[in-house]
Structure formats: C-alpha cells, structure tokens
Design an enzyme around this catalytic site. Structure first.
Site, PDB file in Angstrom:
ATOM      1  N   ILE A 117       0.843  -1.195   0.000  1.00  0.00           N
ATOM      2  CA  ILE A 117       0.000   0.000   0.000  1.00  0.00           C
ATOM      3  C   ILE A 117       0.886   1.257   0.000  1.00  0.00           C
ATOM      4  O   ILE A 117       1.494   1.604   1.018  1.00  0.00           O
ATOM      5  CB  ILE A 117      -0.993  -0.015   1.188  1.00  0.00           C
ATOM      6  CG1 ILE A 117      -1.821  -1.324   1.147  1.00  0.00           C
ATOM      7  CG2 ILE A 117      -1.897   1.208   1.173  1.00  0.00           C
ATOM      8  CD1 ILE A 117      -2.555  -1.598  -0.169  1.00  0.00           C
ATOM      9  N   ILE A 143      24.923   3.912 -22.459  1.00  0.00           N
ATOM     10  CA  ILE A 143      25.638   5.090 -22.977  1.00  0.00           C
ATOM     11  C   ILE A 143      26.620   5.615 -21.921  1.00  0.00           C
ATOM     12  O   ILE A 143      27.750   5.984 -22.229  1.00  0.00           O
ATOM     13  CB  ILE A 143      24.623   6.182 -23.416  1.00  0.00           C
ATOM     14  CG1 ILE A 143      23.875   5.701 -24.666  1.00  0.00           C
ATOM     15  CG2 ILE A 143      25.325   7.518 -23.677  1.00  0.00           C
ATOM     16  CD1 ILE A 143      22.647   6.502 -25.026  1.00  0.00           C
ATOM     17  N   GLU A 201      -0.230  -0.692 -10.465  1.00  0.00           N
ATOM     18  CA  GLU A 201      -1.434  -0.237 -11.186  1.00  0.00           C
ATOM     19  C   GLU A 201      -1.715  -1.153 -12.388  1.00  0.00           C
ATOM     20  O   GLU A 201      -2.186  -0.708 -13.430  1.00  0.00           O
ATOM     21  CB  GLU A 201      -1.338   1.244 -11.558  1.00  0.00           C
ATOM     22  CG  GLU A 201      -1.179   2.083 -10.290  1.00  0.00           C
ATOM     23  CD  GLU A 201      -1.677   3.498 -10.375  1.00  0.00           C
ATOM     24  OE1 GLU A 201      -2.493   3.796 -11.262  1.00  0.00           O
ATOM     25  OE2 GLU A 201      -1.253   4.300  -9.531  1.00  0.00           O
TER      26      GLU A 201
END
Ligand code: COS
Length: 383
Positions: free
Chosen positions: A156, A337, A363
C-alpha cells in the site's frame, strides 16, 4: 474546467523550475535517507501540487486530464518518489472519492487532501489478490449502523503516512467475484487498523509502502463510498485514470534520462572524440527519442479523449503498457551510454534504472494491460 493557455504555461514553467532547482539537487539525498525532505513537501504544498486533480470547489487546482498529464511530464523529470508523495492524493487515493463520494464525504476530505494536510492511499491489493483483484477477501461485516473490517492489504503506497484509506472490501460473501465488493473511506489512525513495517524496495526510495492490517476495525455507516456492491467498478475506473497518469510519469522520466544521456554523449570522449559522434551511440539516442515521443503523443491524445467523455479503459492500458516498457528500454540504453559510470551510484543513472522497473508492475502489470487491451478488441469483434 480547462485553464487558459497562459495560466497553464505559467504553471508548467513553475513546475519545471521547481523540479530543476529544488528536486534534482536532492535526488541522491532522498535515496540515501529514504525520505522526502520536509522543505520539499512544504514547497509542493505551496505550489498546490497535492490537489492538482482535485476540483477547484474543494480547494484543488481542478486540472483536466490533458492538463494533468502535461504537468506530470514536467514533475516526473526527477526521482519518482517525489511525484509519489502527491500522486496518491490526486490519483488513486482520492479519485474514488471524487467519482463516487457523497457531497458530505467530499467536503469532509477533499479540501484537506488538496492542501496536503491529509495523505490518502488506495488499498485494493492483498497477499492473495494482486492481478486478480476481484478475488479479494478483506471482509466488511455489517454491525449496527456501520461495518467491521477484517483482512490484510499489501503493497500500500503511502500506507505508513496515510490518514485516509480508500479500502476495497467484500460486503457480500455470497458473491465471490467483483459484484460483492464495496469501497470504504477509512480514517487513520484508528483501533483495529495496523500498519506493517515499511517494505524494503528495489528502488523509488523515499516512497513508502507497507501492509495495512484490519483486525475487527469498526467504521461508521458514513464510511461506505458509493453504493454497496459498486466498489470493484469504482476501483477499475480509478485505475483507468491512474494508468494514464503513470504513463505520463514514464514519459517524463524517459525525457529526463534522454537529456542526461545526450549531455553525457557530448561530454564524454573516447577514441579522440565525443562518444555522441559514434553511430552506435546515436542509434540508441534516436530510438529513445522516437519511443518517448510516441508515448507522449499517445498519452496526451488519450487524456484529451477522456476529457471529451470517451471510454478510454483499453487506450489507458495501451498507454501504461507502452510507456512503462518504453521507459525501461530508455533507462537501459542510458546505462549503456554512460558505460561503467552508468553502474555507479554517483551518476544517478543506475538509480533511475531501478526506479523505473516498478512501472511495469503496479497499477496493473504489463500482462494485465495486455489482457485488458485484448479483451476489448475481442469484445468489439464479437459485437
Ligand atoms: N470501468 C468500469 N467498469 C469496469 C472496468 C472499467 N475499466 N473494468 C471492468 N469493469 C466492470 C466490468 O464491466 C464488470 O462488470 P459487469 O459484470 O457488470 O459487466 C466488472 O467490472 C468485472 O469486470 P471483469 O469481469 O473484467 O473482472 P475480472 O475479474 O475478469 O478482471 C481485471 C478484471 C483483470 C482487468 C482487473 O482485476 C485488474 O485490473 N487487475 C489488476 C489490478 C491492479 O491493477 N492492481 C494494482 C493495484 S493498485 S497499485
């Protein structure tokens, strides 16, 4: 309500300056200390960032979805833990209340959420109910006028700090799936609501996550949010919006990482010249630019369609899936990079690489987004 273009541009410029001048210099400290400094939280309150998506009548900025994603593109160009502090108050922590709350509930909580005085949190996931959210078993039993909650919520976000939880619990044991679920607004602290120890995470240090345990936790009848049995649909609507928001976060971070990678490619010299002159480096920069631009365009277009009242569940899933996978590739190329420096904490690139991994999980995982998208396609085809 849409802002006039001048006001919107001013807000975006202010947030961009705040990120550049106040947030970026604190990124390392936030990760090391695993907390957002109080002065940064105070700045965010002053800027109205705790309530950018809360309607103006309740003290928020009342941004529409397109304005919100434009703001998030800027706010996300720094450690995602910073966005996380205000993200739930505007998003999954508050939107069930905005969507389904009674006028009395809105007046009671939204102004305090918008000011940042009250932190909110979204409690859907459980130890045995993650991707299969409709199988949740937290139970809210009727007791007199109110309810008694029992069950455990997991992962949570903002759980350790929240003073208000949107809790999804089963009110009808005879209905095992989505239909038996209701939403509740649960204030904390309160007897019977216990917070677990904050979880140690792979990244996004400074954003806190824990279990929330309900052990005979009594709430009044005023805690029920929306109609009994409507909780799952409310959660899904909140997540549609949340997925678009997270996709915007991914775009902002990808743009930040690209800026850092380009700067490094110009400064870093090997074989007698800047590494940016090598075509293999150029290819990585070009791919990152094209992909982040594509994600920006799809997020903004989907947000605009949502503002026009269109159903965008499948498109929001497309945005979340594409943007979260995209930022993973951009972060990976940024490490490449930077070379060895990309692996060393001083440069911050490895921190972003760990931070962005979460976006493919919460989500709704990438696989859940694929399921939502494919189901929609098949439903359309079946007519
Ligand atoms: N908006 C409105 N209603 C929705 C909806 C949406 N986006 N998505 C589903 N619903 C409705 C359905 O229409 C259905 O209602 P009816 O029975 O009246 O038709 C009901 O909700 C149940 O939906 P569905 O049958 O699709 O539920 P499933 O259990 O099969 O699966 C998924 C739903 C997998 C999409 C859902 O559980 C999910 O999103 N899981 C991931 C959870 C998640 O993101 N967790 C992260 C926690 S928050 S960090």
């Amino acid at each position: 309500m849409a802002l006039d273009p001048g006001t919107l541009n001013e807000l975006l410029a202010t947030v961009a300056r705040f990120v550049r001048e106040c947030c970026v210099p604190l990124e390392r400290r936030i990760a090391d200390e695993d907390r957002i400094p109080d002065e940064l939280v105070a700045d965010m309150r002053a800027l109205g960032l705790f309530g950018f998506a809360i309607p103006e009548v309740y003290g928020g900025l009342g941004l529409n979805m397109e304005e919100e994603v434009l703001l998030v593109f800027e706010l996300a160009k720094t450690s995602p833990a910073i966005r996380s502090v205000v993200g739930t108050n505007n998003g999954i922590g508050a939107q069930a209340l905005v969507l389904a709350g009674s006028e009395a509930q809105k007046q009671r909580y939204l102004p305090r959420l918008a000011s940042g005085e009250l932190i909110s949190s979204f409690a859907l996931t459980e130890p045995e109910a993650g991707s299969d959210a409709a199988s949740l078993t937290t139970f809210a039993a009727r007791s007199g006028d109110g309810f008694i909650l029992n069950g455990t919520k997991r992962f949570i976000t903002n759980g350790p700090q929240a003073g208000l939880f949107t809790v999804f619990a089963r009110t009808d044991k005879a209905k095992p799936g989505a239909d038996g679920i209701s939403a509740f607004l649960v204030e904390a602290p309160r007897p019977g609501l216990d917070r677990g120890k904050p979880d140690q995470k792979m990244g996004q240090r400074g954003a806190h996550v824990c279990d929330i345990v309900f052990d005979n936790c009594a709430v009044g009848s005023g805690a029920l949010l929306g109609a009994e049995g409507d909780g799952f649909k409310t959660a899904m609507k909140v997540l549609d919006r949340g997925r678009l928001h997270i996709a915007a976060v991914c775009v902002g971070i990808a743009e930040r990482l690209l800026t850092d990678a380009v700067r490094y490619a110009v400064e870093r010299r090997q074989f007698g010249r800047p590494i940016g002159e090598f075509q293999l480096i150029q290819a990585m920069l070009a791919d990152s630019r094209a992909e982040s631009l594509a994600a920006r365009a799809m997020v903004q277009a989907t947000a605009r369609r949502r503002d026009q009242g269109e159903a965008i569940a499948a498109e929001a899933a497309c945005c979340k899936m594409f943007a979260s996978e995209m930022v993973g590739r951009v972060a990976d190329r940024a490490v490449q990079i930077f070379g060895g420096a990309g692996y060393i904490a001083d440069h911050g690139i490895e921190r972003f690489y760990r931070d962005v991994r979460l976006f493919r999980l919460y989500e709704g995982t990438t696989q859940i987004q694929q399921l939502v998208i494919a189901r929609d396609l098949l439903k359309e085809a079946r007519g």
